[in-house]
Design a protein around this motif. Structure first.
Motif, PDB file in Angstrom:
ATOM      1  N   VAL A  26       1.015  -1.301   0.220  1.00  0.00           N
ATOM      2  CA  VAL A  26       0.010   0.445  -0.168  1.00  0.00           C
ATOM      3  C   VAL A  26       0.309   1.201  -0.129  1.00  0.00           C
ATOM      4  O   VAL A  26       1.438   1.517   0.806  1.00  0.00           O
ATOM      5  CB  VAL A  26      -0.824   0.631   0.864  1.00  0.00           C
ATOM      6  N   PRO A  27       0.957   2.239  -0.917  1.00  0.00           N
ATOM      7  CA  PRO A  27       1.576   3.409  -0.699  1.00  0.00           C
ATOM      8  C   PRO A  27       1.412   4.030   0.242  1.00  0.00           C
ATOM      9  O   PRO A  27       0.107   4.123   1.429  1.00  0.00           O
ATOM     10  CB  PRO A  27       0.241   4.365  -2.126  1.00  0.00           C
ATOM     11  N   GLU A  28       1.891   4.704   0.338  1.00  0.00           N
ATOM     12  CA  GLU A  28       2.795   5.831   1.439  1.00  0.00           C
ATOM     13  C   GLU A  28       1.181   6.683   1.811  1.00  0.00           C
ATOM     14  O   GLU A  28       0.609   6.626   3.635  1.00  0.00           O
ATOM     15  CB  GLU A  28       3.696   6.374   2.339  1.00  0.00           C
ATOM     16  N   THR A  29       0.622   7.032   1.275  1.00  0.00           N
ATOM     17  CA  THR A  29      -0.267   7.652   0.957  1.00  0.00           C
ATOM     18  C   THR A  29      -1.378   7.587   1.483  1.00  0.00           C
ATOM     19  O   THR A  29      -2.087   7.780   1.814  1.00  0.00           O
ATOM     20  CB  THR A  29      -0.393   8.977  -0.091  1.00  0.00           C
ATOM     21  N   ASP A  30      -1.574   5.835   0.708  1.00  0.00           N
ATOM     22  CA  ASP A  30      -2.779   5.306   1.554  1.00  0.00           C
ATOM     23  C   ASP A  30      -2.672   4.662   2.512  1.00  0.00           C
ATOM     24  O   ASP A  30      -4.344   4.393   2.786  1.00  0.00           O
ATOM     25  CB  ASP A  30      -2.998   4.306   0.444  1.00  0.00           C
ATOM     26  N   THR A  31      -1.878   4.823   3.441  1.00  0.00           N
ATOM     27  CA  THR A  31      -2.091   3.939   4.205  1.00  0.00           C
ATOM     28  C   THR A  31      -3.393   4.076   5.520  1.00  0.00           C
ATOM     29  O   THR A  31      -3.577   2.952   5.875  1.00  0.00           O
ATOM     30  CB  THR A  31      -0.562   3.605   5.900  1.00  0.00           C
ATOM     31  N   GLU A  32      -3.548   5.817   5.916  1.00  0.00           N
ATOM     32  CA  GLU A  32      -4.552   5.711   6.990  1.00  0.00           C
ATOM     33  C   GLU A  32      -5.717   5.185   6.105  1.00  0.00           C
ATOM     34  O   GLU A  32      -6.799   4.843   7.086  1.00  0.00           O
ATOM     35  CB  GLU A  32      -3.932   7.171   7.115  1.00  0.00           C
ATOM     36  N   SER A  33      -6.643   5.434   5.192  1.00  0.00           N
ATOM     37  CA  SER A  33      -7.482   4.837   4.651  1.00  0.00           C
ATOM     38  C   SER A  33      -7.626   3.403   4.689  1.00  0.00           C
ATOM     39  O   SER A  33      -8.799   3.349   4.869  1.00  0.00           O
ATOM     40  CB  SER A  33      -7.546   6.195   3.549  1.00  0.00           C
ATOM     41  N   VAL A  34      -6.801   2.878   4.388  1.00  0.00           N
ATOM     42  CA  VAL A  34      -6.709   1.137   4.363  1.00  0.00           C
ATOM     43  C   VAL A  34      -7.052   0.775   5.633  1.00  0.00           C
ATOM     44  O   VAL A  34      -7.238   0.383   5.533  1.00  0.00           O
ATOM     45  CB  VAL A  34      -5.467   0.897   3.785  1.00  0.00           C
ATOM     46  N   GLN A  35      -6.170   1.525   6.369  1.00  0.00           N
ATOM     47  CA  GLN A  35      -6.620   1.898   7.561  1.00  0.00           C
ATOM     48  C   GLN A  35      -8.192   1.246   8.053  1.00  0.00           C
ATOM     49  O   GLN A  35      -8.475   0.228   9.167  1.00  0.00           O
ATOM     50  CB  GLN A  35      -5.860   1.804   9.138  1.00  0.00           C
ATOM     51  N   GLU A  36      -8.250   3.021   7.887  1.00  0.00           N
ATOM     52  CA  GLU A  36      -9.354   2.751   8.005  1.00  0.00           C
ATOM     53  C   GLU A  36     -11.047   1.798   7.815  1.00  0.00           C
ATOM     54  O   GLU A  36     -12.091   1.945   7.678  1.00  0.00           O
ATOM     55  CB  GLU A  36     -10.013   4.347   7.568  1.00  0.00           C
ATOM     56  N   ALA A  37     -10.783   1.226   6.186  1.00  0.00           N
ATOM     57  CA  ALA A  37     -11.565   0.704   5.504  1.00  0.00           C
ATOM     58  C   ALA A  37     -11.496  -0.526   5.960  1.00  0.00           C
ATOM     59  O   ALA A  37     -12.549  -1.500   6.456  1.00  0.00           O
ATOM     60  CB  ALA A  37     -10.584   0.647   4.520  1.00  0.00           C
ATOM     61  N   CYS A  38      -9.877  -0.700   6.957  1.00  0.00           N
ATOM     62  CA  CYS A  38     -10.214  -1.941   7.634  1.00  0.00           C
ATOM     63  C   CYS A  38     -11.135  -2.369   8.897  1.00  0.00           C
ATOM     64  O   CYS A  38     -11.732  -3.109   9.421  1.00  0.00           O
ATOM     65  CB  CYS A  38      -8.299  -2.766   7.894  1.00  0.00           C
ATOM     66  N   ASN A  39     -11.325  -1.199   9.467  1.00  0.00           N
ATOM     67  CA  ASN A  39     -12.016  -0.853  10.813  1.00  0.00           C
ATOM     68  C   ASN A  39     -12.961  -0.644  10.844  1.00  0.00           C
ATOM     69  O   ASN A  39     -13.507  -1.406  11.769  1.00  0.00           O
ATOM     70  CB  ASN A  39     -10.808   0.383  11.871  1.00  0.00           C
ATOM     71  N   ASN A  40     -13.548  -0.390   9.779  1.00  0.00           N
ATOM     72  CA  ASN A  40     -15.728  -0.734   8.992  1.00  0.00           C
ATOM     73  C   ASN A  40     -15.086  -2.034   8.601  1.00  0.00           C
ATOM     74  O   ASN A  40     -16.579  -1.219   8.289  1.00  0.00           O
ATOM     75  CB  ASN A  40     -15.432   0.884   8.089  1.00  0.00           C
ATOM     76  N   CYS A  41     -14.752  -2.365   7.917  1.00  0.00           N
ATOM     77  CA  CYS A  41     -15.266  -3.808   7.214  1.00  0.00           C
ATOM     78  C   CYS A  41     -16.353  -3.909   8.447  1.00  0.00           C
ATOM     79  O   CYS A  41     -15.892  -4.623   9.425  1.00  0.00           O
ATOM     80  CB  CYS A  41     -14.283  -4.400   6.617  1.00  0.00           C
ATOM     81  N   PRO A  42     -17.352  -4.267   7.889  1.00  0.00           N
ATOM     82  CA  PRO A  42     -18.833  -4.911   9.106  1.00  0.00           C
ATOM     83  C   PRO A  42     -18.194  -6.668   9.529  1.00  0.00           C
ATOM     84  O   PRO A  42     -18.665  -7.089  10.343  1.00  0.00           O
ATOM     85  CB  PRO A  42     -20.149  -4.429   7.919  1.00  0.00           C
ATOM     86  N   VAL A  43     -17.644  -7.752   8.110  1.00  0.00           N
ATOM     87  CA  VAL A  43     -17.477  -8.774   8.354  1.00  0.00           C
ATOM     88  C   VAL A  43     -15.855  -8.239   8.921  1.00  0.00           C
ATOM     89  O   VAL A  43     -15.148 -10.136   9.236  1.00  0.00           O
ATOM     90  CB  VAL A  43     -17.897  -9.442   7.383  1.00  0.00           C
ATOM     91  N   GLY A  44     -15.199  -7.878   9.089  1.00  0.00           N
ATOM     92  CA  GLY A  44     -13.568  -7.958   9.501  1.00  0.00           C
ATOM     93  C   GLY A  44     -13.066  -8.550   8.440  1.00  0.00           C
ATOM     94  O   GLY A  44     -11.975  -9.571   8.892  1.00  0.00           O
ATOM     95  N   ALA A  45     -13.012  -8.711   6.805  1.00  0.00           N
ATOM     96  CA  ALA A  45     -12.915  -9.636   5.712  1.00  0.00           C
ATOM     97  C   ALA A  45     -10.911  -9.032   5.535  1.00  0.00           C
ATOM     98  O   ALA A  45     -10.720  -9.649   4.882  1.00  0.00           O
ATOM     99  CB  ALA A  45     -13.261  -9.244   4.408  1.00  0.00           C
ATOM    100  N   ILE A  46     -11.298  -7.953   5.539  1.00  0.00           N
ATOM    101  CA  ILE A  46      -9.008  -6.730   5.377  1.00  0.00           C
ATOM    102  C   ILE A  46      -8.588  -7.385   6.451  1.00  0.00           C
ATOM    103  O   ILE A  46      -9.259  -7.114   8.100  1.00  0.00           O
ATOM    104  CB  ILE A  46      -9.672  -5.885   5.634  1.00  0.00           C
ATOM    105  N   SER A  47      -7.721  -7.576   5.731  1.00  0.00           N
ATOM    106  CA  SER A  47      -6.357  -8.040   7.408  1.00  0.00           C
ATOM    107  C   SER A  47      -5.130  -7.337   6.399  1.00  0.00           C
ATOM    108  O   SER A  47      -4.677  -6.598   5.564  1.00  0.00           O
ATOM    109  CB  SER A  47      -5.812  -9.157   7.408  1.00  0.00           C
ATOM    110  N   ILE A  48      -4.021  -6.588   7.363  1.00  0.00           N
ATOM    111  CA  ILE A  48      -3.318  -5.598   7.600  1.00  0.00           C
ATOM    112  C   ILE A  48      -2.231  -6.220   7.969  1.00  0.00           C
ATOM    113  O   ILE A  48      -1.938  -6.513   9.140  1.00  0.00           O
ATOM    114  CB  ILE A  48      -3.693  -4.298   7.668  1.00  0.00           C
ATOM    115  N   GLU A  49      -0.932  -6.276   7.515  1.00  0.00           N
ATOM    116  CA  GLU A  49       0.755  -6.600   7.527  1.00  0.00           C
ATOM    117  C   GLU A  49       1.860  -5.313   7.781  1.00  0.00           C
ATOM    118  O   GLU A  49       1.397  -4.374   6.615  1.00  0.00           O
ATOM    119  CB  GLU A  49       0.900  -7.901   6.945  1.00  0.00           C
ATOM    120  N   LYS A  50       1.558  -5.064   8.528  1.00  0.00           N
ATOM    121  CA  LYS A  50       2.591  -3.972   8.644  1.00  0.00           C
ATOM    122  C   LYS A  50       4.334  -4.792   7.892  1.00  0.00           C
ATOM    123  O   LYS A  50       5.024  -5.696   8.611  1.00  0.00           O
ATOM    124  CB  LYS A  50       2.442  -3.511   9.728  1.00  0.00           C
TER     125      LYS A  50
END
Ligand code: F3S
Length: 63
Positions: A39-63
């Protein structure tokens, strides 16, 4: 950061692609996938937000 959508869990609500369209896209099967990894640096915040808000928790993130 890398992001992943678990297709067995995603219900295709579309929230992630509306929060962060440059990283998540909806496929013909109606489910989301990540098309920008890492994920580009500029999008990390919104990807984190999407992860937090996905209603079924389908998004996972690795740092
Ligand atoms: Fe699916 Fe969650 Fe996105 S349900 S469409 S991964 S917000």
């Amino acid at each position: 950061m890398t992001a992943k959508v678990d297709k067995g869990v995603c219900i295709g609500c579309g929230l992630c692609s509306s929060i962060c369209p440059s990283v998540f896209q909806m496929n013909d099967d109606g489910l989301a996938s990540v098309f920008m990894n890492p994920v580009p640096e500029t999008d990390t915040e919104s990807v984190q937000e999407a992860c937090n808000n996905c209603p079924v928790g389908a998004i996972s993130i690795e740092k």
